[in-house]
Scaffold this motif. Structure first.
Motif, PDB file in Angstrom:
ATOM      1  N   ILE A  32       0.881  -1.180  -0.085  1.00 51.85           N
ATOM      2  CA  ILE A  32       0.021   0.518   0.028  1.00 51.85           C
ATOM      3  C   ILE A  32       0.697   1.242  -0.026  1.00 51.85           C
ATOM      4  CG2 ILE A  32      -1.813   1.275   1.305  1.00 51.85           C
ATOM      5  CD1 ILE A  32      -2.293  -1.265  -0.019  1.00 51.85           C
ATOM      6  N   TYR A  53      -9.294   8.217  -1.948  1.00 52.36           N
ATOM      7  CA  TYR A  53      -9.534   6.709  -1.626  1.00 52.36           C
ATOM      8  C   TYR A  53      -9.112   6.137  -1.209  1.00 52.36           C
ATOM      9  CZ  TYR A  53      -5.416   6.241  -5.238  1.00 52.36           C
ATOM     10  OH  TYR A  53      -3.805   6.716  -5.671  1.00 52.36           O
ATOM     11  N   GLU A  54      -7.758   6.684  -0.581  1.00 54.14           N
ATOM     12  CA  GLU A  54      -6.660   6.079   0.107  1.00 54.14           C
ATOM     13  C   GLU A  54      -7.325   5.844   2.393  1.00 54.14           C
ATOM     14  OE1 GLU A  54      -2.708   5.410   0.713  1.00 54.14           O
ATOM     15  OE2 GLU A  54      -3.407   6.264  -1.139  1.00 54.14           O
ATOM     16  N   VAL A  74      -8.511   2.248   1.222  1.00 48.89           N
ATOM     17  CA  VAL A  74      -6.847   1.594   1.226  1.00 48.89           C
ATOM     18  C   VAL A  74      -6.832   1.020   2.584  1.00 48.89           C
ATOM     19  CG1 VAL A  74      -5.247   1.315   0.084  1.00 48.89           C
ATOM     20  CG2 VAL A  74      -6.883   2.548  -1.445  1.00 48.89           C
ATOM     21  N   TYR A  92      -8.826  -0.989   3.937  1.00 51.41           N
ATOM     22  CA  TYR A  92      -8.583  -2.728   3.086  1.00 51.41           C
ATOM     23  C   TYR A  92      -7.658  -3.702   3.733  1.00 51.41           C
ATOM     24  CZ  TYR A  92      -6.939  -5.755  -0.242  1.00 51.41           C
ATOM     25  OH  TYR A  92      -6.793  -6.932  -1.306  1.00 51.41           O
ATOM     26  N   PHE A  95     -14.854  -0.945  -0.875  1.00 48.18           N
ATOM     27  CA  PHE A  95     -12.358  -1.371  -2.467  1.00 48.18           C
ATOM     28  C   PHE A  95     -13.348  -0.688  -3.326  1.00 48.18           C
ATOM     29  CE2 PHE A  95      -9.402  -3.160  -4.190  1.00 48.18           C
ATOM     30  CZ  PHE A  95      -8.662  -2.590  -3.846  1.00 48.18           C
ATOM     31  N   LYS A 130      -9.461   4.530  -8.480  1.00 48.92           N
ATOM     32  CA  LYS A 130      -7.981   4.075  -9.097  1.00 48.92           C
ATOM     33  C   LYS A 130      -8.044   3.958 -10.795  1.00 48.92           C
ATOM     34  CE  LYS A 130      -5.560   3.111  -7.467  1.00 48.92           C
ATOM     35  NZ  LYS A 130      -3.886   3.980  -7.191  1.00 48.92           N
ATOM     36  N   LEU A 186      -4.181  -4.129  -9.319  1.00 51.53           N
ATOM     37  CA  LEU A 186      -5.137  -3.832  -8.156  1.00 51.53           C
ATOM     38  C   LEU A 186      -7.041  -5.262  -8.206  1.00 51.53           C
ATOM     39  CD1 LEU A 186      -6.486  -0.077  -9.823  1.00 51.53           C
ATOM     40  CD2 LEU A 186      -5.461  -0.521  -6.927  1.00 51.53           C
TER      41      LEU A 186
END
Lengths: 283, 112, 357, 135
Positions: free
Chosen positions: A89, A125-126, A129, A132, A167, A174, A219
Motif C-alpha cells: 500500500i 481513496y486512501e 485502502v 482494506y 473497495f 483507481k 488492483l
C-alpha cells in the motif's frame, strides 16, 4: 517468498493489462454502438508511442515517470511475491506521488489542475485502502500475502463484505473510470484536456500506459485477495468486476471533485469502518 | 431508478449490431436523390455555357470553341443549380462523392 | 492559487473558435475574459458581389447546423420586400424542414452537452439518433446538413404527401428512443448533479442581457419567434416550451421538450399540407428595408435586408442567436466551478461560425 | 403573415434617452447594426413580446461621435465593438472596449468601403411577380 509468481507478474502483467485495455475499448465501443478497435490496439498504440520523439517541457518529467513505472513494478512485485501487504500500500502511494510530481513539472495549467485533482483523488481513496489492509489483517491475522493466500481458512469475503463493496467504490477512482475520471480520463474530452497526462508525448506517455497496465493487474490481484484461499475464484470475480467497471464507466456522467471526495469518505466510514467495527465487536 | 438509467440502451447496443459501418470496407449506400456530384452526358451538350453563368461558385467553365466542359470538383457545392438550368438536360446530379483530387484548382475535363 | 486556464479556440470539449481566459482560484472561476473573431469571413459584405437570388447559397452556409433556417429567413425577408406570395405548399414544406433541422440540431446539442459532463456513451447514442434524422433529411433534400432546398419564391424539391406521412410515422417511432434518451438527461442522478442549479439565470436578467431562444425560455419567458406565424406556423397548433428554474437543467429540459414538439409539428404538417405549386417565378428586383425574424434551434435570428432596386442588396445584416447569448453566458460563468465551464458554454448552444459570419 | 415594422428616427444626442425609455418599458435589445449608405445609418432594434421597434440614426460619416448604450444595456458592448471594427464608427465609452481587436480582420473598417458600381441599372419601380409555375 514465491519467486515464480514474481517473475510471472513482471513478465506478463503488461501483456494481461494491455489485453484488458483492448477488451475494455472493444466493449466500450459496442456499448456506444460502434465497432471499436482491434483487441491488440493498445499494444499498437504503445509501440507507436515509442517510435516518436520524446517531447517534454522538462527532462526531469521523464525521470519521474521512470520512477513511477519502477515503483509500480516494485509494488506489484512484492504483492505477487507474497510479501507484506502494508508495504504494498505504501509503495503504491509512493508510485502515484511520482506521477503527480511529473505532472506538476509540466507547468501547464491543464496538468497542474490535473495534478491537484489527482491529489484530491488520492485523498478520496486512501482511507478506504487503509481499511482494506486493516480488514484483511483482522480477518486473517497476518499482513503476509503468501500466508493469507495459502493458509486454509474460511474465505475472507465472508468477514469483509462491507470492505469489499467499499473497495469496489474506490476501484472506480483507481481505474480512472467515469464518474471518477477527474484527473485524467481515457478520452481527451475534458475541461482540462487530458489532465495529468496532457504534457506527455511519445515514449514517456508509453511508459505511463505500461505502468497503468501493471497497476490494473495489481488492483485486480487485490480484489481477488478477498477470495483467498480460493484464488481462482478470486481471479474470476476480479475479471467480472472489471467488466462491471466498464459498465459503470459507460453509465455515468463525470462527477465533480467535491462529490468524489465526500462520497468516498462516506463509503469508507460506513462500509469500511462499519465492517471493522463489526469484526471487533463480534469477530 | 435514478441510477444507470442508460443501462437498457447500452446493453442493447452491446449485444446488438453496431450502428456504424466499417467504412470504407463496407461501402455506404446512398439514398436516391442524394446530392453527391454532377455528371455530364457530354455528347448531348450544346456548349451554351448557361451552366457556367448560373454556377454560384464559378466551378464550371465551358469552352464553345474547343468543345470542352470543365469542372473544379473542390469548388462545386453540389447545389444542382446547373442541372436545373441546363436546356439540353445533359447535366445530372449523381449520388456518391467524387474521388479525391491531388491538387487544389485541378479541373476535370470532358471533351465532346 | 490563481491559474489562468486558456479555453479554446482549440480545445477538445469546445469545438468552436471562441477563446476564453478563465481566471481560476483553486477550482472556482473568478473571471472570464472572452475573445472571438478568429473566423470572421465577411459574408455580409459578399452581398455586394452576389446576385440576390444566388445569395441563398451563401446564407445557407453561414452555419452548418441551422443552415436551412438561415436560407429560409433570407428568402422570407426578400419575399416580404418584393411582396411575393409564396404558395402554401412551399410554406408547409419549409416548416417541415425547419423542424427536421431543429430535431437534428437539438440531438447534436444533447450529444455535446453529454460530452461536456463526461458521459461518452450518452454522447454517442444522441448522435446515433441524430444520424437517423439526417438520413430523412438526405432522402428529402439530397443534402445532410446543407439542404439547398429553399429558394426565393418557394422550394426546389417536393415531398410527396405519402412520403411526408411516412416521415411523420418514422419520427413517431424514433420518439420512443428520444424518450429513453431524455429520461437519462432528465432523471439520471449523476447527470442531474452536473446540471441542476448550475448557471442560474433569472427571467428579468435573461431579458435584460438580451438572451434568446431556449436560453430565454428556460428562464420562464415564453418568447418564440415561431409565434410570428412566418412560413406555415400560423396554421399549426403549438405553444412555446418553457421552464422556470433558469439553470442548465432547465435549458436541457426545454431543448428535449422542443424535440417532441417538432415531431408533433411535423405530424400536423403531414396532415394539413395543401396541394398545388411549390414555387412561383420571381420577377423584378427588391427595394426597401425589412427585418426578418425567425426561430432557429438556438433562438431568434435576425436578417436585416436593405435593397435599392438593383441585383445586389445594399446591406444584409445577420444577427445570429449565439451573438445575443454570449453576454448572458459570461454572466452565468463568473463564480462557477471549473468543471462546469464546458457545461455552461454549451448550454447557450454556441455556434461561433454563425456568430462571426 | 407579415410582421409589422416600426421604424423610428432619432439623433445621437437623443439616443441614450430613447434607449433608457425602452429599457424602462421592458424592451429587450435585439440588435444594433449599421449600414453604409451615402453616409451611415445605425439601427437599434428592440422587442417586447414580439412587438418590434427600430430606432435609426443617420450620420454623415463615420468620424462622428456616438454615445455608447452599454451603460443602459450591458450586452450592447458586443454590437458596439462590432460596429467599430467593421465600420470604423466612433463609439464613445463602451463598457468593455476591445480597442479594435474584437474581430481579427484583414483590413480595418472594411465594411465602410463603397461597393463596386452596380452592373444593372436601377429599376424604375419595384415589381412583384405572381406568375405561378405548375410542377
Amino acid at each position: 517468498m514465491d519467486t515464480l509468481t514474481l517473475i510471472l507478474y513482471v513478465a506478463f502483467a503488461p501483456l494481461l493489462g494491455g489485453l484488458l485495455a483492448g477488451v475494455d475499448r472493444r466493449i466500450t465501443a459496442r456499448m456506444q454502438g460502434r465497432f471499436g478497435p482491434p483487441i491488440l490496439q493498445p499494444f499498437y498504440d504503445v509501440v507507436k508511442l515509442f517510435n516518436k520523439e520524446n517531447l517534454v517541457v522538462r527532462r526531469s518529467q521523464t525521470v519521474y515517470i521512470i520512477f513511477f513505472l519502477a515503483f509500480m513494478v516494485f509494488t506489484g512485485g512484492i504483492f505477487y511475491a507474497g510479501e507484506d501487504l502494508l508495504l504494498v500500500i505504501f509503495s503504491l502511494m509512493l508510485a502515484n506521488t511520482f506521477l503527480v510530481l511529473a505532472a506538476y513539472k509540466g507547468s501547464s495549467p491543464y496538468s497542474a489542475i490535473g495534478a491537484e485533482r489527482e491529489l484530491l483523488q488520492i485523498m478520496a481513496y486512501e482511507p478506504m485502502v487503509l481499511f482494506y489492509v486493516v480488514g484483511i489483517y483482522m480477518a486473517s491475522k497476518t499482513f503476509y500475502i503468501e500466508t493469507i493466500a495459502t493458509t486454509q481458512h474460511p474465505m475472507l469475503i465472508r468477514f469483509l463484505p462491507g470492505i469489499f463493496l467499499g473497495f469496489l467504490y474506490v476501484l472506480t477512482i483507481k481505474l480512472r473510470k467515469s464518474p471518477f475520471d477527474l484527473s485524467t480520463s481515457h478520452h481527451g474530452h475534458q475541461e482540462i484536456v487530458k489532465g495529468i497526462t496532457t504534457e506527455f508525448t511519445g515514449p514517456s506517455l508509453g511508459l505511463i500506459e505500461i505502468t497503468h497496465w501493471y497497476e490494473n493487474v495489481l488492483l485486480l490481484g487485490m480484489v481477488s485477495l478477498f477470495f483467498a484461499p480460493n484464488l481462482w475464484l478470486g481471479a474470476g470475480v476480479a475479471l467480472a468486476i472489471y467488466l462491471l467497471e466498464i459498465f459503470i464507466d459507460n453509465a455515468c456522467a463525470r462527477a465533480r471533485w467535491q462529490f468524489t471526495v465526500f462520497s468516498s469518505w462516506v463509503v469508507a466510514a460506513v462500509l469500511g469502518f462499519g465492517n471493522i467495527l463489526a469484526l471487533t465487536l463480534f469477530g | 431508478m435514478p441510477f444507470f438509467t442508460i443501462s437498457k440502451t447500452i446493453l442493447r447496443s452491446l449485444f446488438g449490431r453496431p450502428a456504424t459501418l466499417m467504412y470504407p470496407a463496407v461501402p455506404r449506400e446512398y439514398v436516391e436523390g442524394s446530392r453527391g456530384h454532377i455528371e455530364i452526358a457530354v455528347e448531348s451538350c450544346s456548349f451554351c455555357s448557361l451552366c457556367q453563368r448560373k454556377c454560384p461558385t464559378e466551378a464550371l467553365s465551358v469552352d464553345r470553341e474547343t468543345k470542352i466542359w470543365k469542372i473544379d470538383r473542390l469548388r462545386c457545392i453540389a447545389c444542382n443549380f446547373c442541372a436545373e438550368a441546363c436546356p439540353k438536360k445533359c447535366l445530372s446530379m449523381a449520388t456518391g462523392y467524387s474521388p479525391a483530387v491531388t491538387s487544389p484548382g485541378e479541373t476535370e475535363e470532358h471533351h465532346a | 492559487m490563481r491559474t489562468i486556464i486558456p479555453f479554446g479556440p482549440q480545445h477538445p470539449v469546445l469545438p468552436e473558435p471562441i477563446h476564453l481566459d478563465l481566471v481560476v482560484e483553486d477550482e472556482t472561476v473568478v473571471d472570464v475574459i472572452p475573445s472571438i473573431g478568429f473566423i470572421h469571413r465577411g459574408l455580409e459584405k459578399l452581398v455586394e458581389k452576389k446576385d440576390f437570388q444566388e445569395f441563398v447559397y451563401v446564407a445557407e452556409r453561414i452555419c452548418g447546423i441551422c443552415s436551412f433556417i438561415h436560407g429560409m429567413t433570407y428568402c422570407h425577408g426578400v419575399e416580404q420586400l418584393m411582396k411575393i406570395e409564396v404558395p402554401p405548399r412551399a410554406h408547409y414544406l419549409r416548416t417541415v424542414w425547419s423542424e427536421l433541422s431543429r430535431i437534428h440540431s437539438h440531438l447534436l446539442w444533447l450529444g455535446l452537452i453529454a460530452d461536456a459532463f463526461g458521459f461518452e456513451s450518452l454522447f454517442m447514442h444522441s448522435w446515433r439518433l441524430r444520424e437517423k434524422v439526417l438520413d430523412i433529411i438526405e432522402a428529402t433534400t439530397g443534402g445532410r446538413v446543407i439542404f439547398g432546398s429553399c429558394k426565393i419564391g418557394g422550394v426546389r424539391r417536393d415531398i410527396e404527401n405519402g412520403t411526408l406521412r411516412e416521415i411523420a410515422a418514422k419520427l413517431r417511432d424514433y420518439a420512443v428512443e428520444y424518450k429513453d434518451l431524455g429520461n437519462v438527461f432528465l432523471n439520471d442522478l449523476t447527470v442531474k448533479r452536473r446540471l441542476c442549479g448550475v448557471g442560474v439565470l433569472s427571467g428579468p436578467d435573461a431579458l435584460g442581457l438580451g438572451s434568446v431562444g431556449p436560453m430565454l425560455r428556460a428562464s420562464g419567458v415564453a418568447q418564440d419567434m415561431r409565434l410570428l406565424k412566418y412560413a406555415a406556423y400560423g396554421g399549426i397548433d403549438f405553444a412555446p416550451v418553457t421552464a422556470e428554474e433558469g439553470d442548465s437543467y432547465a435549458r436541457c429540459a426545454v431543448r428535449i421538450g422542443e424535440i417532441f414538439q417538432s415531431v408533433e409539428i411535423i405530424r400536423q404538417c403531414s396532415e394539413k399540407i395543401p396541394g398545388g405549386a411549390i414555387e412561383i417565378k420571381v420577377t423584378g428586383l427588391p427595394e426597401g428595408e425589412f427585418y426578418a425574424r425567425t426561430e432557429q434551434p438556438r433562438g431568434e435570428v435576425i436578417y436585416y435586408i436593405k435593397a435599392n432596386g438593383t441585383k445586389n442588396l445594399e446591406r444584409l445584416r445577420v444577427r445570429t442567436p449565439t451573438f445575443a447569448n454570449i453576454p448572458p453566458m459570461l454572466k452565468i460563468m463568473t463564480g462557477c466551478q471549473l468543471a462546469d465551464v464546458p457545461v455552461l458554454v454549451l448550454t447557450i448552444d454556441p455556434c461561433i461560425s454563425c456568430t462571426e459570419r | 403573415m407579415i410582421e409589422s415594422q416600426d421604424f423610428r428616427e432619432t439623433t445621437p444626442e437623443r439616443l441614450i434617452g430613447e434607449v433608457q425609455g425602452m429599457r424602462d418599458a421592458g424592451y429587450r435589445l435585439v440588435q444594433i447594426g449599421a449600414t453604409r449608405t451615402e453616409g451611415f445609418e445605425i439601427n437599434y432594434s428592440f422587442d417586447r413580446n414580439l412587438e418590434f421597434v427600430n430606432f435609426k440614426i443617420r450620420l454623415a460619416d463615420n468620424t462622428e461621435a456616438i454615445p455608447s448604450i452599454s451603460g443602459v444595456y450591458w450586452s450592447a458592448f458586443l454590437y458596439e465593438n462590432e460596429l467599430h471594427d467593421l465600420f470604423g464608427l466612433n463609439i464613445k465609452n463602451i463598457h468593455i472596449d476591445y480597442q479594435g481587436h474584437f474581430y481579427r480582420v484583414a483590413r480595418p473598417a472594411a465594411f465602410a468601403e463603397k461597393p463596386p458600381p452596380p452592373k444593372i441599372k436601377r429599376a424604375v419601380k419595384p415589381t412583384a411577380g405572381t406568375e405561378v409555375k405548375e410542377t
